[in-house]
Scaffold this motif. Sequence first.
Motif, PDB file in Angstrom:
ATOM      1  N   ALA A 117       0.635  -1.333  -0.268  1.00 30.00           N
ATOM      2  CA  ALA A 117      -0.103  -0.037   0.226  1.00 30.00           C
ATOM      3  C   ALA A 117       0.923   1.622  -0.184  1.00 30.00           C
ATOM      4  O   ALA A 117       1.994   1.446   0.019  1.00 30.00           O
ATOM      5  N   PRO A 118       0.536   1.900  -1.027  1.00 26.16           N
ATOM      6  CA  PRO A 118       1.129   3.739  -1.150  1.00 26.16           C
ATOM      7  C   PRO A 118       0.921   4.313   0.134  1.00 26.16           C
ATOM      8  O   PRO A 118      -0.391   4.795   1.008  1.00 26.16           O
ATOM      9  N   VAL A 119       2.499   4.794   1.345  1.00 25.95           N
ATOM     10  CA  VAL A 119       2.344   5.494   2.449  1.00 25.95           C
ATOM     11  C   VAL A 119       3.159   6.531   2.093  1.00 25.95           C
ATOM     12  O   VAL A 119       3.903   6.664   0.906  1.00 25.95           O
ATOM     13  N   LEU A 120       2.399   8.048   2.660  1.00 31.37           N
ATOM     14  CA  LEU A 120       3.538   8.912   2.394  1.00 31.37           C
ATOM     15  C   LEU A 120       3.632   9.481   3.821  1.00 31.37           C
ATOM     16  O   LEU A 120       2.685  10.105   5.069  1.00 31.37           O
ATOM     17  N   GLU A 121       4.735   9.603   4.338  1.00 28.18           N
ATOM     18  CA  GLU A 121       5.453  10.101   5.390  1.00 28.18           C
ATOM     19  C   GLU A 121       6.112  11.409   5.614  1.00 28.18           C
ATOM     20  O   GLU A 121       6.872  12.084   4.821  1.00 28.18           O
ATOM     21  N   ILE A 122       5.077  12.097   6.137  1.00 26.47           N
ATOM     22  CA  ILE A 122       5.612  13.694   5.962  1.00 26.47           C
ATOM     23  C   ILE A 122       6.406  14.084   7.544  1.00 26.47           C
ATOM     24  O   ILE A 122       6.159  13.573   8.673  1.00 26.47           O
ATOM     25  N   GLY A 123       7.766  14.507   7.796  1.00 18.95           N
ATOM     26  CA  GLY A 123       9.068  14.923   7.898  1.00 18.95           C
ATOM     27  C   GLY A 123       8.954  13.279   8.747  1.00 18.95           C
ATOM     28  O   GLY A 123       9.265  13.250  10.345  1.00 18.95           O
ATOM     29  N   CYS A 124      10.111  12.632   8.129  1.00 18.32           N
ATOM     30  CA  CYS A 124      10.399  11.372   8.628  1.00 18.32           C
ATOM     31  C   CYS A 124      11.429  11.542   9.306  1.00 18.32           C
ATOM     32  O   CYS A 124      11.573  10.608  10.071  1.00 18.32           O
ATOM     33  N   GLY A 125      12.168  12.376   9.832  1.00 17.33           N
ATOM     34  CA  GLY A 125      13.266  12.442  10.547  1.00 17.33           C
ATOM     35  C   GLY A 125      14.348  11.629  10.165  1.00 17.33           C
ATOM     36  O   GLY A 125      14.863  11.168   9.232  1.00 17.33           O
ATOM     37  N   THR A 126      14.605  10.541  11.098  1.00 17.47           N
ATOM     38  CA  THR A 126      15.674   9.976  11.799  1.00 17.47           C
ATOM     39  C   THR A 126      15.257   8.389  11.231  1.00 17.47           C
ATOM     40  O   THR A 126      15.756   7.883  11.073  1.00 17.47           O
ATOM     41  N   GLY A 127      14.110   8.316  10.723  1.00 21.27           N
ATOM     42  CA  GLY A 127      13.565   7.068  10.291  1.00 21.27           C
ATOM     43  C   GLY A 127      12.694   6.167  11.455  1.00 21.27           C
ATOM     44  O   GLY A 127      12.789   5.056  11.154  1.00 21.27           O
ATOM     45  N   GLN A 128      12.433   7.464  12.372  1.00 20.25           N
ATOM     46  CA  GLN A 128      11.924   6.725  13.396  1.00 20.25           C
ATOM     47  C   GLN A 128      10.560   5.030  13.155  1.00 20.25           C
ATOM     48  O   GLN A 128      10.014   4.343  13.581  1.00 20.25           O
ATOM     49  N   LEU A 129       9.712   6.349  12.308  1.00 17.80           N
ATOM     50  CA  LEU A 129       8.579   5.856  11.552  1.00 17.80           C
ATOM     51  C   LEU A 129       8.774   5.175  11.075  1.00 17.80           C
ATOM     52  O   LEU A 129       8.292   3.492  10.449  1.00 17.80           O
ATOM     53  N   THR A 130       9.877   5.145   9.757  1.00 14.42           N
ATOM     54  CA  THR A 130       9.961   4.584   8.628  1.00 14.42           C
ATOM     55  C   THR A 130      10.235   3.506   8.470  1.00 14.42           C
ATOM     56  O   THR A 130       9.336   2.627   7.426  1.00 14.42           O
ATOM     57  N   GLY A 131      10.844   3.280   9.399  1.00 16.13           N
ATOM     58  CA  GLY A 131      11.657   1.484   9.581  1.00 16.13           C
ATOM     59  C   GLY A 131      10.775   0.612  10.223  1.00 16.13           C
ATOM     60  O   GLY A 131      10.283  -0.513   9.396  1.00 16.13           O
ATOM     61  N   HIS A 132       9.635   1.100  10.863  1.00 14.27           N
ATOM     62  CA  HIS A 132       8.280   0.150  11.099  1.00 14.27           C
ATOM     63  C   HIS A 132       7.666  -0.054   9.572  1.00 14.27           C
ATOM     64  O   HIS A 132       6.754  -0.693   9.662  1.00 14.27           O
ATOM     65  N   LEU A 133       7.592   1.153   8.527  1.00 13.80           N
ATOM     66  CA  LEU A 133       6.407   1.284   7.914  1.00 13.80           C
ATOM     67  C   LEU A 133       7.175  -0.067   6.737  1.00 13.80           C
ATOM     68  O   LEU A 133       6.021  -0.517   6.439  1.00 13.80           O
ATOM     69  N   ALA A 161       8.846  -2.518   7.634  1.00  7.49           N
ATOM     70  CA  ALA A 161       8.731  -4.074   8.001  1.00  7.49           C
ATOM     71  C   ALA A 161       7.112  -3.992   7.996  1.00  7.49           C
ATOM     72  O   ALA A 161       7.507  -5.716   7.727  1.00  7.49           O
ATOM     73  N   LEU A 162       6.331  -3.619   7.817  1.00  4.88           N
ATOM     74  CA  LEU A 162       4.822  -3.998   7.330  1.00  4.88           C
ATOM     75  C   LEU A 162       4.833  -4.071   5.763  1.00  4.88           C
ATOM     76  O   LEU A 162       3.351  -4.495   5.754  1.00  4.88           O
ATOM     77  N   GLY A 163       5.763  -3.887   4.824  1.00  5.73           N
ATOM     78  CA  GLY A 163       5.941  -4.771   3.801  1.00  5.73           C
ATOM     79  C   GLY A 163       5.350  -2.953   3.000  1.00  5.73           C
ATOM     80  O   GLY A 163       4.877  -2.962   1.905  1.00  5.73           O
ATOM     81  N   LEU A 164       5.463  -2.036   3.114  1.00  5.75           N
ATOM     82  CA  LEU A 164       4.523  -0.796   2.601  1.00  5.75           C
ATOM     83  C   LEU A 164       5.378  -0.328   1.819  1.00  5.75           C
ATOM     84  O   LEU A 164       6.611   0.030   1.992  1.00  5.75           O
ATOM     85  N   ARG A 165       4.992   0.767   0.833  1.00  5.83           N
ATOM     86  CA  ARG A 165       5.939   0.932  -0.139  1.00  5.83           C
ATOM     87  C   ARG A 165       5.613   2.644  -0.062  1.00  5.83           C
ATOM     88  O   ARG A 165       4.311   3.125   0.283  1.00  5.83           O
ATOM     89  N   PRO A 204      15.805  -5.303   9.512  1.00 11.50           N
ATOM     90  CA  PRO A 204      15.725  -6.675   9.320  1.00 11.50           C
ATOM     91  C   PRO A 204      14.695  -7.016   8.556  1.00 11.50           C
ATOM     92  O   PRO A 204      14.638  -7.779   7.819  1.00 11.50           O
ATOM     93  N   ALA A 205      12.967  -6.636   9.079  1.00 12.41           N
ATOM     94  CA  ALA A 205      12.244  -6.848   8.118  1.00 12.41           C
ATOM     95  C   ALA A 205      11.904  -7.008   7.013  1.00 12.41           C
ATOM     96  O   ALA A 205      10.390  -6.265   6.918  1.00 12.41           O
ATOM     97  N   ALA A 206      12.173  -4.634   6.889  1.00 13.41           N
ATOM     98  CA  ALA A 206      12.656  -4.360   5.807  1.00 13.41           C
ATOM     99  C   ALA A 206      11.894  -4.845   4.730  1.00 13.41           C
ATOM    100  O   ALA A 206      12.121  -5.363   4.347  1.00 13.41           O
TER     101      ALA A 206
END
Length: 275
Positions: free
Chosen positions: A55-71, A73-77, A99-101
């Motif tokens: 699923a396509p997701v936009l992350e605004i203000g990803c910073g150092t990737g604290q949310l990005t890695g979790h997203l 890992a769920l297999g999101l785009r 590891p699960a990204a």
Amino acid sequence: MSVTLNEESAAERATRRSQRVLFDDVAGLYAETRPGYPRELVEFIAETAGLTRGAPVLEIGCGTGQLTGHLAALGLRVTAVDVGASLIAAAREAVAREPAAGGRVVFRVGAFEDLELPDGCFELIIAGAAFHWIDPEVRFAKSARLLRPGGWLALTGSSDRYDEPLGTVLAGLAAARGDINGSWARPLDGDVMTGTGLFATPVERSWSRRSWRTPEEVVGVENTRALSLSWPPDVRAEFNAELRGYLRGRSRVGCTVWSPVTMAQGRLGARPAPC
């Protein structure tokens, strides 16, 4: 309910825009000291939004990737955007260590206001402690336009509540140097989101975690905040010296990290477009 979102003086806008780029100078310290987000928070958002792998997701203000890695890992785009090039570099490293990204992440350096994408690109737009930095007339309107029918906007963040008396001491140290946070720092809660008329009734939930920090970790976190980063170097040095003096002799201090999320479906929903 009607909520006024666009009121901002020229001085407030200039200060907000100058503050939002300061974090890039401390990207390494930010990655080392900020507590991040619980995985179950991101899983809750994905489940509530009905996201499936890819699923396509936009992350605004990803910073150092604290949310990005979790997203990821769920297999999101994920399309992850931030104004700071150093922050983006740190986020790339964080995702590489996940590891699960299994998802695909495309990083883009720049402001959300300048991001050019077709309407109806995303099933989820998510922002962690970043949405309030966007120009107020753009925040919700552009987010609603970029969502597909049934797409969700999720706003989350993280706040530290130190055990007393440290919480009061920190507030006093900051107040003595002038609190220059602006009106943009107020929480963008469910009433604000609903008041735009662009989103349905929000879902709200929060998580709390206990943590223990060394004195140097406390100093590090406090030096990644927009308020302290806005001070002249000599003022920041004085603040750090007083804080270290107060913490001297302590091996660690207690802190509760509170992470709320407010999310709602968009009411517009453009025809799905490739992102």
